[in-house]
Scaffold this active site. Sequence first.
Site, mmCIF file in Angstrom:
data_model
loop_
_atom_site.group_PDB
_atom_site.id
_atom_site.type_symbol
_atom_site.label_atom_id
_atom_site.label_comp_id
_atom_site.label_asym_id
_atom_site.label_seq_id
_atom_site.Cartn_x
_atom_site.Cartn_y
_atom_site.Cartn_z
ATOM 1 N N LYS A 27 -11.055 -6.880 0.854
ATOM 2 C CA LYS A 27 -11.907 -5.809 0.296
ATOM 3 C C LYS A 27 -11.778 -4.524 1.123
ATOM 4 C CE LYS A 27 -16.276 -7.349 -1.760
ATOM 5 N NZ LYS A 27 -17.611 -7.700 -1.247
ATOM 6 N N HIS A 81 -30.964 -4.612 6.375
ATOM 7 C CA HIS A 81 -30.555 -5.922 6.923
ATOM 8 C C HIS A 81 -31.480 -6.319 8.080
ATOM 9 C CE1 HIS A 81 -26.298 -4.584 5.577
ATOM 10 N NE2 HIS A 81 -26.687 -5.511 4.719
HETATM 11 O O1 PNS Z 1 -23.377 -8.490 1.378
HETATM 12 P P1 PNS Z 1 -22.626 -9.018 0.195
HETATM 13 O O2 PNS Z 1 -21.221 -8.483 0.176
HETATM 14 O O3 PNS Z 1 -23.353 -8.776 -1.102
HETATM 15 O O4 PNS Z 1 -22.533 -10.613 0.402
HETATM 16 C C1 PNS Z 1 -21.896 -11.411 -0.545
HETATM 17 C C2 PNS Z 1 -21.682 -12.846 -0.037
HETATM 18 C C3 PNS Z 1 -20.993 -12.847 1.297
HETATM 19 C C4 PNS Z 1 -23.019 -13.539 0.084
HETATM 20 C C5 PNS Z 1 -20.821 -13.566 -1.110
HETATM 21 O O5 PNS Z 1 -19.719 -12.769 -1.430
HETATM 22 C C6 PNS Z 1 -20.324 -14.932 -0.651
HETATM 23 O O6 PNS Z 1 -21.095 -15.842 -0.474
HETATM 24 N N1 PNS Z 1 -19.001 -15.046 -0.474
HETATM 25 C C7 PNS Z 1 -18.376 -16.273 -0.029
HETATM 26 C C8 PNS Z 1 -17.511 -16.897 -1.130
HETATM 27 C C9 PNS Z 1 -18.342 -17.798 -2.013
HETATM 28 O O7 PNS Z 1 -18.971 -18.726 -1.602
HETATM 29 N N2 PNS Z 1 -18.302 -17.462 -3.332
HETATM 30 C C10 PNS Z 1 -19.078 -18.162 -4.328
HETATM 31 C C11 PNS Z 1 -20.514 -17.646 -4.299
HETATM 32 S S1 PNS Z 1 -21.356 -18.092 -5.704
#
Ligand code: PNS
Length: 167
Positions: A43, A19
Amino acid sequence: MNGRLAVYPGSFDPLHHGHLDLIERCRSIFDGVVIGVLENEEKQPLFSVEERMAMIREMVGDDGFCRVESFSGLLVDFMDRMRAKTIVRGLRAISDFEYEFQMALMNRHLNPRVETVFLMPKEEYSYLSSRLVKEVFRLGGSLDGLVPPSVLGHMARRLGRDEAGSD
Ligand code: PNS
């Protein structure tokens, strides 16, 4: 100016060197980056969103380039609130691609003004994930050079054992 403001979203549970490497790469491309920490309590994260934000702030400091915020709900709505148009995501390996591709296209469907750009972390971090960090830590393996010492300290306190990796 906001056209060059990026949002780097994620769970960051916990933050690792992959990160941090990506955040550093953003410095040469964008005018600023908002690190968007997902409030994903369902989660059952190891760290609360406040703890994750504090750990990130501890590492990236406050130099006017990085801002740490939390969000829930749709990422594209958070983008609007931040007045940002670019999502930054890390791409470590082909295995990341399908999920990332789907998310990028869904986000663009939801908000056509939003584009996703992918940055590749340093090769030595290409196998690193928060999930593996937690697993290796729980099993007593070494995370030297992969996770900031301060984060290891937080993990040791949370999981109640010696941060050197021995039980
Ligand atoms: O580090 P991660 O857990 O892989 O991040 C995932 C993240 C936070 C980018 C994704 O889960 C997200 O954007 N969640 C917010 C909900 C959302 O917008 N969902 C539709 C995405 S297509």
